[in-house]
Design a protein around this motif. Sequence first.
Motif, PDB file in Angstrom:
ATOM      1  N   PHE A  48       0.861  -1.184   0.000  1.00  0.00           N
ATOM      2  CA  PHE A  48       0.000   0.000   0.000  1.00  0.00           C
ATOM      3  C   PHE A  48       0.896   1.232   0.000  1.00  0.00           C
ATOM      4  O   PHE A  48       1.719   1.421   0.897  1.00  0.00           O
ATOM      5  N   SER A  49       0.743   2.055  -1.017  1.00  0.00           N
ATOM      6  CA  SER A  49       1.569   3.254  -1.126  1.00  0.00           C
ATOM      7  C   SER A  49       1.102   4.303  -0.119  1.00  0.00           C
ATOM      8  O   SER A  49      -0.010   4.215   0.412  1.00  0.00           O
ATOM      9  N   PRO A  50       1.935   5.320   0.150  1.00  0.00           N
ATOM     10  CA  PRO A  50       1.505   6.402   1.047  1.00  0.00           C
ATOM     11  C   PRO A  50       0.242   7.109   0.566  1.00  0.00           C
ATOM     12  O   PRO A  50      -0.512   7.664   1.361  1.00  0.00           O
ATOM     13  N   ALA A  51       0.011   7.065  -0.778  1.00  0.00           N
ATOM     14  CA  ALA A  51      -1.181   7.706  -1.327  1.00  0.00           C
ATOM     15  C   ALA A  51      -2.409   6.811  -1.245  1.00  0.00           C
ATOM     16  O   ALA A  51      -3.499   7.220  -1.632  1.00  0.00           O
ATOM     17  N   GLY A  52      -2.238   5.584  -0.755  1.00  0.00           N
ATOM     18  CA  GLY A  52      -3.379   4.688  -0.609  1.00  0.00           C
ATOM     19  C   GLY A  52      -3.577   3.724  -1.757  1.00  0.00           C
ATOM     20  O   GLY A  52      -4.515   2.928  -1.742  1.00  0.00           O
ATOM     21  N   LYS A  53      -2.702   3.753  -2.764  1.00  0.00           N
ATOM     22  CA  LYS A  53      -2.821   2.809  -3.867  1.00  0.00           C
ATOM     23  C   LYS A  53      -2.290   1.442  -3.438  1.00  0.00           C
ATOM     24  O   LYS A  53      -1.348   1.353  -2.654  1.00  0.00           O
ATOM     25  N   VAL A  54      -2.914   0.416  -3.993  1.00  0.00           N
ATOM     26  CA  VAL A  54      -2.516  -0.943  -3.634  1.00  0.00           C
ATOM     27  C   VAL A  54      -1.829  -1.600  -4.821  1.00  0.00           C
ATOM     28  O   VAL A  54      -2.259  -1.462  -5.970  1.00  0.00           O
ATOM     29  N   TYR A  55      -0.735  -2.306  -4.526  1.00  0.00           N
ATOM     30  CA  TYR A  55      -0.008  -3.090  -5.514  1.00  0.00           C
ATOM     31  C   TYR A  55       0.103  -4.508  -4.958  1.00  0.00           C
ATOM     32  O   TYR A  55       0.367  -4.690  -3.763  1.00  0.00           O
ATOM     33  N   GLN A  56      -0.114  -5.492  -5.803  1.00  0.00           N
ATOM     34  CA  GLN A  56      -0.100  -6.860  -5.310  1.00  0.00           C
ATOM     35  C   GLN A  56       0.507  -7.812  -6.326  1.00  0.00           C
ATOM     36  O   GLN A  56       0.538  -7.538  -7.527  1.00  0.00           O
ATOM     37  N   TYR A  57       1.020  -8.918  -5.780  1.00  0.00           N
ATOM     38  CA  TYR A  57       1.518  -9.995  -6.616  1.00  0.00           C
ATOM     39  C   TYR A  57       1.179 -11.302  -5.911  1.00  0.00           C
ATOM     40  O   TYR A  57       1.337 -11.428  -4.702  1.00  0.00           O
ATOM     41  N   ALA A  58       0.716 -12.261  -6.679  1.00  0.00           N
ATOM     42  CA  ALA A  58       0.423 -13.589  -6.138  1.00  0.00           C
ATOM     43  C   ALA A  58       0.895 -14.623  -7.148  1.00  0.00           C
ATOM     44  O   ALA A  58       0.546 -14.551  -8.327  1.00  0.00           O
ATOM     45  N   SER A  59       1.711 -15.543  -6.692  1.00  0.00           N
ATOM     46  CA  SER A  59       2.198 -16.587  -7.591  1.00  0.00           C
ATOM     47  C   SER A  59       1.080 -17.551  -7.970  1.00  0.00           C
ATOM     48  O   SER A  59       1.125 -18.173  -9.026  1.00  0.00           O
ATOM     49  N   HIS A  60       0.083 -17.663  -7.078  1.00  0.00           N
ATOM     50  CA  HIS A  60      -1.089 -18.487  -7.340  1.00  0.00           C
ATOM     51  C   HIS A  60      -2.318 -17.652  -7.007  1.00  0.00           C
ATOM     52  O   HIS A  60      -2.225 -16.434  -6.969  1.00  0.00           O
ATOM     53  N   ASP A  61      -3.431 -18.278  -6.757  1.00  0.00           N
ATOM     54  CA  ASP A  61      -4.645 -17.537  -6.407  1.00  0.00           C
ATOM     55  C   ASP A  61      -4.464 -16.828  -5.075  1.00  0.00           C
ATOM     56  O   ASP A  61      -4.104 -17.451  -4.065  1.00  0.00           O
ATOM     57  N   MET A  62      -4.705 -15.535  -5.053  1.00  0.00           N
ATOM     58  CA  MET A  62      -4.489 -14.736  -3.845  1.00  0.00           C
ATOM     59  C   MET A  62      -5.355 -15.214  -2.695  1.00  0.00           C
ATOM     60  O   MET A  62      -4.872 -15.360  -1.557  1.00  0.00           O
ATOM     61  N   ASP A  63      -6.638 -15.479  -2.943  1.00  0.00           N
ATOM     62  CA  ASP A  63      -7.535 -15.918  -1.861  1.00  0.00           C
ATOM     63  C   ASP A  63      -7.091 -17.260  -1.290  1.00  0.00           C
ATOM     64  O   ASP A  63      -7.177 -17.494  -0.077  1.00  0.00           O
ATOM     65  N   ARG A  64      -6.605 -18.151  -2.162  1.00  0.00           N
ATOM     66  CA  ARG A  64      -6.148 -19.444  -1.674  1.00  0.00           C
ATOM     67  C   ARG A  64      -4.922 -19.297  -0.794  1.00  0.00           C
ATOM     68  O   ARG A  64      -4.797 -19.936   0.258  1.00  0.00           O
ATOM     69  N   ILE A  65      -3.999 -18.431  -1.197  1.00  0.00           N
ATOM     70  CA  ILE A  65      -2.791 -18.212  -0.385  1.00  0.00           C
ATOM     71  C   ILE A  65      -3.141 -17.593   0.959  1.00  0.00           C
ATOM     72  O   ILE A  65      -2.614 -17.985   2.017  1.00  0.00           O
ATOM     73  N   ILE A  66      -4.065 -16.623   0.940  1.00  0.00           N
ATOM     74  CA  ILE A  66      -4.479 -15.990   2.203  1.00  0.00           C
ATOM     75  C   ILE A  66      -5.171 -17.012   3.098  1.00  0.00           C
ATOM     76  O   ILE A  66      -4.959 -17.041   4.320  1.00  0.00           O
TER      77      ILE A  66
END
Length: 206
Positions: A48-66
Motif C-alpha cells: 500500500f503506497s503512502p497515497a493509498g494505492k494498492v499493488y499486489q503480486y500472487a504466484s497463485h490464487d491470492m484468496d487461496r494463499i491468504i
Amino acid sequence: MGRGKVELKRIENPTTRQVTFSKRRNGLLKKAFELSILCDAEIALLIFSPAGKVYQYASHDMDRIIGRYRREVGLPESDSLRCRTVEFWRNEIEETKRTTENLERRLRHLSGEDLLRLGMKELKQLERQLKIGVERIRSKKRRMFTEHINLLKRRHRDLQEENTRLHKEVKLLDDQLHDSAAAASASATSGLILGSVNAFPSFLLG
C-alpha cells in the motif's frame, strides 16, 4: 567501488521519497516473482503506497494463499470475502434504490407535483431550474427554426437556379426550332420557285 550504506530513515523530500518507493516496489515485486519461479514457492505480496494505492503480486490464487496463511497461523476460517461481496452488492442495491427514489421525486417536482414538503428555498431553486430549462428549450427551438429557415432558403435558391437553367434550355430549344422552321420554309420556297420556272415552255424561255 560499492555504494555507501543507506541510512534507513524516512525520506523527507516528497519527490525523492516517491522515486525511491517506485524503484524499490518494482524491485520487490521482481524478487517475489523470481523467488516463486526459482523455488516453486507460493507467494502473496501486498503493498500500500503512502497515497493509498494498492499493488499486489500472487504466484497463485491470492484468496487461496491468504486462506492457507490463516490456517497456518491458526486464525479461524472465514468466508469474509463472500460476506464482503454480498454486503457490497446489498449496499449497491440500496444506493441504487435511493438514487432512483430521488430521481423520481425530482421528476415529480419538475412536473409540478408533490410540492407540499418543499420549503421556500427548495421552491426558489426549483423555479430557477425550470427557468433555466425553459430557456434552454427556447434556445434549442430558435436554433432549430434558424436551421430550418436556412435550409428552406438554400432549397429556394437551388430551385431558382434550376428554374433559370431550364428557362435557358427551353429558350435554346425554341431558337433551334425557329431556325429549323425558317430553314425548312426557305428551302420549300426555293423549291417552289424552281418548280415554277421549270414549268414554263422552253420556247418561252428561249
